[in-house]
Motif scaffolding. Structure first.
Motif, PDB file in Angstrom:
ATOM      1  N   LEU B 311     -21.095  31.521  -0.165  1.00  0.00           N
ATOM      2  CA  LEU B 311     -20.890  32.052   1.189  1.00  0.00           C
ATOM      3  C   LEU B 311     -19.408  32.078   1.537  1.00  0.00           C
ATOM      4  N   GLY B 312     -18.726  30.956   1.264  1.00  0.00           N
ATOM      5  CA  GLY B 312     -17.309  30.894   1.605  1.00  0.00           C
ATOM      6  C   GLY B 312     -16.487  31.872   0.787  1.00  0.00           C
ATOM      7  N   CYS B 313     -16.878  32.046  -0.476  1.00  0.00           N
ATOM      8  CA  CYS B 313     -16.065  32.828  -1.402  1.00  0.00           C
ATOM      9  C   CYS B 313     -16.349  34.329  -1.300  1.00  0.00           C
ATOM     10  N   LEU B 314     -17.628  34.703  -1.242  1.00  0.00           N
ATOM     11  CA  LEU B 314     -17.996  36.121  -1.287  1.00  0.00           C
ATOM     12  C   LEU B 314     -18.622  36.630   0.010  1.00  0.00           C
ATOM     13  N   GLY B 315     -18.962  35.697   0.921  1.00  0.00           N
ATOM     14  CA  GLY B 315     -19.643  36.115   2.133  1.00  0.00           C
ATOM     15  C   GLY B 315     -21.114  36.422   1.903  1.00  0.00           C
ATOM     16  N   MET B 316     -21.653  35.969   0.741  1.00  0.00           N
ATOM     17  CA  MET B 316     -23.083  36.122   0.478  1.00  0.00           C
ATOM     18  C   MET B 316     -23.816  34.993   1.187  1.00  0.00           C
ATOM     19  N   THR B 317     -24.866  35.342   1.939  1.00  0.00           N
ATOM     20  CA  THR B 317     -25.539  34.346   2.753  1.00  0.00           C
ATOM     21  C   THR B 317     -26.554  33.552   1.930  1.00  0.00           C
ATOM     22  N   PRO B 318     -26.638  32.231   2.138  1.00  0.00           N
ATOM     23  CA  PRO B 318     -27.631  31.432   1.418  1.00  0.00           C
ATOM     24  C   PRO B 318     -29.050  31.930   1.682  1.00  0.00           C
ATOM     25  N   SER B 319     -29.906  31.790   0.648  1.00  0.00           N
ATOM     26  CA  SER B 319     -31.323  32.085   0.861  1.00  0.00           C
ATOM     27  C   SER B 319     -32.123  30.787   0.853  1.00  0.00           C
ATOM     28  N   ASN B 320     -31.483  29.688   0.528  1.00  0.00           N
ATOM     29  CA  ASN B 320     -32.144  28.384   0.522  1.00  0.00           C
ATOM     30  C   ASN B 320     -32.162  27.833   1.948  1.00  0.00           C
ATOM     31  N   PRO B 321     -33.356  27.684   2.538  1.00  0.00           N
ATOM     32  CA  PRO B 321     -33.446  27.280   3.950  1.00  0.00           C
ATOM     33  C   PRO B 321     -32.726  25.965   4.249  1.00  0.00           C
ATOM     34  N   GLU B 322     -32.640  25.062   3.242  1.00  0.00           N
ATOM     35  CA  GLU B 322     -31.911  23.807   3.458  1.00  0.00           C
ATOM     36  C   GLU B 322     -30.461  24.065   3.840  1.00  0.00           C
ATOM     37  N   ALA B 323     -29.918  25.173   3.361  1.00  0.00           N
ATOM     38  CA  ALA B 323     -28.492  25.448   3.579  1.00  0.00           C
ATOM     39  C   ALA B 323     -28.222  26.112   4.927  1.00  0.00           C
ATOM     40  N   PHE B 324     -29.255  26.668   5.561  1.00  0.00           N
ATOM     41  CA  PHE B 324     -29.040  27.447   6.799  1.00  0.00           C
ATOM     42  C   PHE B 324     -28.273  26.643   7.846  1.00  0.00           C
ATOM     43  N   ALA B 325     -28.714  25.379   8.024  1.00  0.00           N
ATOM     44  CA  ALA B 325     -28.119  24.573   9.083  1.00  0.00           C
ATOM     45  C   ALA B 325     -26.691  24.150   8.763  1.00  0.00           C
ATOM     46  N   GLN B 326     -26.317  24.271   7.481  1.00  0.00           N
ATOM     47  CA  GLN B 326     -24.980  23.799   7.101  1.00  0.00           C
ATOM     48  C   GLN B 326     -23.952  24.930   7.015  1.00  0.00           C
ATOM     49  N   ILE B 327     -24.327  26.110   7.481  1.00  0.00           N
ATOM     50  CA  ILE B 327     -23.373  27.227   7.460  1.00  0.00           C
ATOM     51  C   ILE B 327     -22.218  26.899   8.406  1.00  0.00           C
TER      52      ILE B 327
END
Lengths: 283, 369
Positions: B311-327
């Motif tokens: 996400l930080g490098c390419l702006g690709m959004t996580p698909s792993n729900p665990e990661a949503f809250a840590q954006i």
């Protein structure tokens, strides 16, 4: 070079035989594969070819392609003719410089040229900004991202290809013929139309064929300068292979292009000896 | 057939020996020659790829550096296998060609989930091993038999704040309304996202989009055709906007982020009704590193740290729900699944696109050309 024509022919064939075998293996093999694909994918039969008649889409793409190629050929050959004409009539030094510039243009990639046109003639390009700035126009002129843009880009790319065969043909003209024409009372214009132009006909045909055939396969320029609205057959084939997996349709169109070009050469050969067109100008 | 298989294996064993330094280069090449493997294929990595490494087939650019950092580094630390790249772009036709030719040189493709639907049933892909790859670490609808979504990207749009400063466009209906919002538009040339945008603009509800009503979508697309340009690559989409060729442009949301930054906010990204596209990892049938190794690699890519680095490098959004809250805060406006955007987005249906994509693209091309 003093053997009988037959032995000359025989040795010649022996010399090219290894390369001929290579061409057959690496060139004709894949082509046969494409032809095979066009009658077997997705199912055996002539379904892919029938689509030419039944699909408005395909007919439209072919019509766009042919229209653009014919216009490109006409402009490239006329402009190329005047450049070649100028080149044979200037001093040797200038001619070499002109030839140098012409050849350098082959080094510039088609992508660079395409984007340069966008910078020059785009909506916010140099030309439109200038014309707007001096108040000559109120709205930017739409040179790019349409068929006009595709034609500008293609003609620009093709002119050098038209110049070279024309130049070769013009340099082979015996200028005494022109002098004779003038001395017999013809005006300059008459000499050009009745003597010079017919003498350069092989060059004209070669240039037109070369430009037309190269134009048929154009991909990058129409894709970018057409703004997505000018779909030519080369881009369509690429989409069918890479994106939609309609390999049968792609193979059919490729076969059509191949036989179209061969048919064109055949028709031409009925009117003139192709050997004089391709290289053997000094008969 | 068996002979060929044997020769392949001989060459692959040779490649391993060559890698580990047990065999000199000349012997290895002789072996390859005997096995009938062209030197080019060796260099391209057929035999080479077998030698304990993962070859990722992606789209080049920054993605090489970013995938290396986000997934390659932790994966190599864990397994000792390096990550290499083939950056020629794994389009469906190229994957099919590679598998059909029997010369598979890539282990994992950075592709679309609809590619998994299109190529899976014809036997061109390895099934995902959900004993190694986690179904919980992606969105439930995006864990399919032959592909699993690793990241989400999206089709959103940017608009020119100088053209529509006081009354900015807010959704696809505004994007397609050239009377209320005059100016040129740009859309994706190969139908994806453009069709959904057109239907949303025409009043179709978010959850009733699929199966797409093609006639209705194309009628809407044609209604603004005279004012539209169509792009085929991200850089083209980018330049159409920043060069002022269009006042509103459909765009991949990470490109939209770059445009906002490049133009100091002159162009603004609208994430409402953005179309979430599942970017997926798919594995060509008979991949050189073997199925188990590549499944481990895919599992690594699902981890929260890998997802956040991408996400930080390419702006690709996580698909792993665990990661949503840590954006992170500064990525929230551009990430598809951030708390800020997640309620407004629309999910792509890879099954519809996998089954109907070819017809849809051709119909779209016909409509715009």
């Amino acid at each position: 070079m003093n053997g009988s024509p037959l032995t000359r022919f025989g040795t010649g064939w022996l010399l090219v035989l290894p390369f001929l075998a290579l061409v057959v293996a690496l060139f004709l093999g894949p082509i046969a594969n494409i032809l095979w694909l066009s009658v077997t994918d997705p199912e055996p039969g002539l379904g892919n070819y029938a689509a030419l008649v039944t699909s408005d889409n395909l007919a439209g793409i072919l019509w766009t392609t042919i229209r653009i190629c014919v216009i490109t050929t006409a402009f490239s050959v006329v402009l190329g003719y005047s450049i070649a004409y100028a080149m044979v009539h200037v001093a040797q030094g200038s001619r070499n410089r002109m030839l140098g510039l012409l050849l350098v243009s082959f080094w510039i990639s088609v992508l660079v040229r395409t984007f340069s046109w966008l910078m020059l003639l785009g909506r916010k390009g140099l030309v439109n900004e200038t014309l707007l700035g001096i108040g000559l126009i109120a709205q930017p002129i739409e040179f790019m991202r349409n068929e006009l843009g595709v034609l500008i880009g293609m003609v620009h790319y093709m002119i050098p290809y038209a110049v070279l065969p024309l130049l070769a043909s013009m340099q082979n003209i015996d200028t005494r013929v022109l002098a004779a024409s003038r001395s017999l009372g013809a005006t300059g214009t008459q000499t050009f139309w009745r003597i010079y132009l017919p003498l350069t006909k092989p060059g004209l045909v070669a240039a037109a064929l070369l430009v037309f055939i190269l134009s048929l396969g154009f991909y990058v320029t129409p894709a970018i300068l057409g703004g997505g609205k000018v779909l030519m057959v080369a881009e369509y084939i690429s989409v069918q292979i890479l994106v939609t997996l309609r390999w049968g349709t792609a193979a059919m169109l490729a076969a059509l292009m191949l036989f179209g070009v061969l048919a064109l050469l055949f028709v031409m050969s009925r009117f003139m000896k192709l050997s004089t067109v391709f290289g053997g100008a000094k008969a | 057939m068996h002979d060929k298989q044997f020769m392949r294996e001989a060459a692959q064993e040779g490649a391993k020996a060559f890698k580990e330094g047990r065999m000199d280069r000349r012997t290895f090449l002789v072996l390859c020659g005997m096995a009938g493997i062209a030197t080019q294929a060796v260099i391209a990595g057929d035999a080479e790829a077998a030698a304990n490494e993962i070859v990722m087939w992606n789209w080049g650019g920054q993605s090489e550096e970013c995938h290396g950092k986000a997934i390659g580094d932790p994966f190599t630390a864990e397994t000792g296998m390096p990550l290499k790249f083939d950056t020629s772009g794994p389009l469906q036709g190229k994957i099919k060609e590679m598998v059909d030719s029997g010369n598979v040189t890539a282990d994992v493709c950075d592709a679309d989930l609809f590619d998994a639907v299109a190529l899976g049933p014809s036997g061109h892909l390895e099934p995902i091993d959900y004993d190694i790859v986690s179904k919980d670490r992606t969105l439930p609808q995006y864990a399919l038999e032959h592909g699993v979504s690793i990241i989400l990207y999206g089709y959103a749009f940017v608009y020119d704040t100088e053209a529509y400063g006081d009354n900015p466009p807010k959704n696809w209906a505004d994007f397609f309304d050239t009377a209320k919002f005059p100016g040129k538009r740009s859309l994706y040339k190969w139908a994806n996202g453009a069709l959904e945008g057109a239907l949303l603009a025409d009043g179709v509800a978010k959850d009733a989009l699929y199966p797409l009503d093609m006639d209705r979508a194309l009628a809407k697309i044609k209604s603004i055709k005279d004012d539209s340009l169509y792009w085929g690559s991200g850089s083209e989409a980018h330049s159409m906007v920043v060069n002022g060729e269009v006042s509103m442009g459909m765009i991949w949301q990470n490109r939209g982020r770059n445009i906002e930054m490049d133009t100091d906010g002159r162009y603004k990204l609208v994430m409402n009704e953005a179309l979430a596209m599942p970017g997926a990892y798919i594995v060509p049938k008979g991949n050189p590193a073997g199925r188990e190794a590549v499944m481990k690699f895919i599992a690594t890519a699902q981890s929260v740290p890998s997802q956040l680095t991408l996400l930080g490098c390419l702006g690709m959004t996580p698909s792993n729900p665990e990661a949503f809250a840590q954006i992170p805060e500064d990525q929230q406006p551009y990430a598809i699944t951030s708390a800020m955007n997640i309620d407004g987005i629309v999910y792509n249906d890879p099954t519809w696109w996998g089954e109907n994509g070819g017809d849809a693209v051709n119909a779209f091309l016909e409509a715009i050309s």
